[in-house]
Design a protein around this motif. Structure first.
Motif, PDB file in Angstrom:
ATOM      1  N   GLU A 111       0.840  -1.192   0.000  1.00 46.72           N
ATOM      2  CA  GLU A 111       0.000   0.000   0.000  1.00 46.72           C
ATOM      3  C   GLU A 111       0.878   1.245   0.000  1.00 46.72           C
ATOM      4  OE1 GLU A 111      -3.130   2.240   3.050  1.00 46.72           O
ATOM      5  OE2 GLU A 111      -2.387   0.240   3.521  1.00 46.72           O
ATOM      6  N   VAL A 112       0.477   2.235  -0.763  1.00 48.75           N
ATOM      7  CA  VAL A 112       1.102   3.552  -0.734  1.00 48.75           C
ATOM      8  C   VAL A 112      -0.020   4.536  -0.431  1.00 48.75           C
ATOM      9  CG1 VAL A 112       2.376   5.319  -1.985  1.00 48.75           C
ATOM     10  CG2 VAL A 112       2.842   2.897  -2.411  1.00 48.75           C
ATOM     11  N   GLY A 113       0.113   5.252   0.683  1.00 51.20           N
ATOM     12  CA  GLY A 113      -0.962   6.139   1.081  1.00 51.20           C
ATOM     13  C   GLY A 113      -0.466   7.486   1.577  1.00 51.20           C
ATOM     14  N   CYS A 114      -1.299   8.482   1.345  1.00 52.33           N
ATOM     15  CA  CYS A 114      -1.058   9.825   1.854  1.00 52.33           C
ATOM     16  C   CYS A 114      -2.203  10.158   2.790  1.00 52.33           C
ATOM     17  CB  CYS A 114      -0.998  10.822   0.705  1.00 52.33           C
ATOM     18  SG  CYS A 114      -0.738  12.527   1.262  1.00 52.33           S
ATOM     19  N   PRO A 115      -1.917  10.330   4.098  1.00 51.98           N
ATOM     20  CA  PRO A 115      -2.988  10.638   5.033  1.00 51.98           C
ATOM     21  C   PRO A 115      -3.663  11.974   4.686  1.00 51.98           C
ATOM     22  CG  PRO A 115      -0.927  10.190   6.193  1.00 51.98           C
ATOM     23  CD  PRO A 115      -0.618  10.264   4.732  1.00 51.98           C
ATOM     24  N   ARG A 116      -4.928  12.027   4.923  1.00 49.68           N
ATOM     25  CA  ARG A 116      -5.663  13.282   4.692  1.00 49.68           C
ATOM     26  C   ARG A 116      -5.239  14.291   5.753  1.00 49.68           C
ATOM     27  NH1 ARG A 116     -11.779  14.716   5.527  1.00 49.68           N
ATOM     28  NH2 ARG A 116     -11.793  16.664   4.347  1.00 49.68           N
ATOM     29  N   VAL A 117      -4.928  15.469   5.308  1.00 45.60           N
ATOM     30  CA  VAL A 117      -4.548  16.539   6.243  1.00 45.60           C
ATOM     31  C   VAL A 117      -5.825  17.143   6.785  1.00 45.60           C
ATOM     32  CG1 VAL A 117      -3.371  18.744   6.483  1.00 45.60           C
ATOM     33  CG2 VAL A 117      -2.431  16.978   4.970  1.00 45.60           C
ATOM     34  N   ARG A 118      -5.933  17.147   8.081  1.00 46.02           N
ATOM     35  CA  ARG A 118      -7.128  17.713   8.715  1.00 46.02           C
ATOM     36  C   ARG A 118      -6.770  19.090   9.267  1.00 46.02           C
ATOM     37  NH1 ARG A 118     -10.572  13.517   8.597  1.00 46.02           N
ATOM     38  NH2 ARG A 118      -9.745  11.442   8.890  1.00 46.02           N
ATOM     39  N   GLY A 119      -7.718  19.958   9.211  1.00 49.97           N
ATOM     40  CA  GLY A 119      -7.417  21.251   9.779  1.00 49.97           C
ATOM     41  C   GLY A 119      -8.293  22.266   9.270  1.00 49.97           C
TER      42      GLY A 119
END
Length: 119
Positions: A111-119
């Motif tokens: 898996e290659v993932g980019c976490p969602r930036v919250r803010g």
């Protein structure tokens, strides 16, 4: 305490080395000609060891996950895998992350993932 390395058992060391070099940019740190072991690194302290074994069976659902800092990198891995003719999922996005899954030569998912930036 921090994780030192991950050791994966593979039937074809050279093929797995090529997979991790080509798609994920890991660099070989050991003898490329060795048919029994390879050590790769990411330059940031992570070490992946690949050891030959005659028969390998990973449990259903087993996967290795890489985090990236930019959604564009997820798409770049997807494009490289597609160009290489490797089995890869569509890029998925939800409230958690943007990610894709590629099938490694031994059959497990990466898996290659980019976490969602919250803010």
């Amino acid at each position: 305490m921090r994780l030192n390395h991950l050791d994966l058992q593979v039937t074809d060391v050279a093929r797995s080395v090529e997979f991790f070099e080509q798609l994920f940019g890991l660099e070989l740190q050991s003898n490329r000609r060795s048919p029994v072991i390879a050590i790769l690194g990411d330059g940031a302290g992570f070490v992946l060891v690949l050891q030959r074994r005659e028969a390998v069976s990973y449990p259903e659902g087993f996967h290795v996950g890489f985090l990236v800092d930019d959604v564009a990198l997820v798409h770049a891995v997807h494009a490289r895998a597609t160009a290489a003719g490797l089995p890869i999922s569509p890029v998925e996005s939800d409230n958690r992350s943007t990610r894709t899954y590629c099938r490694a030569p031994e059959g497990y998912l990466v898996e290659v993932g980019c976490p969602r930036v919250r803010g």
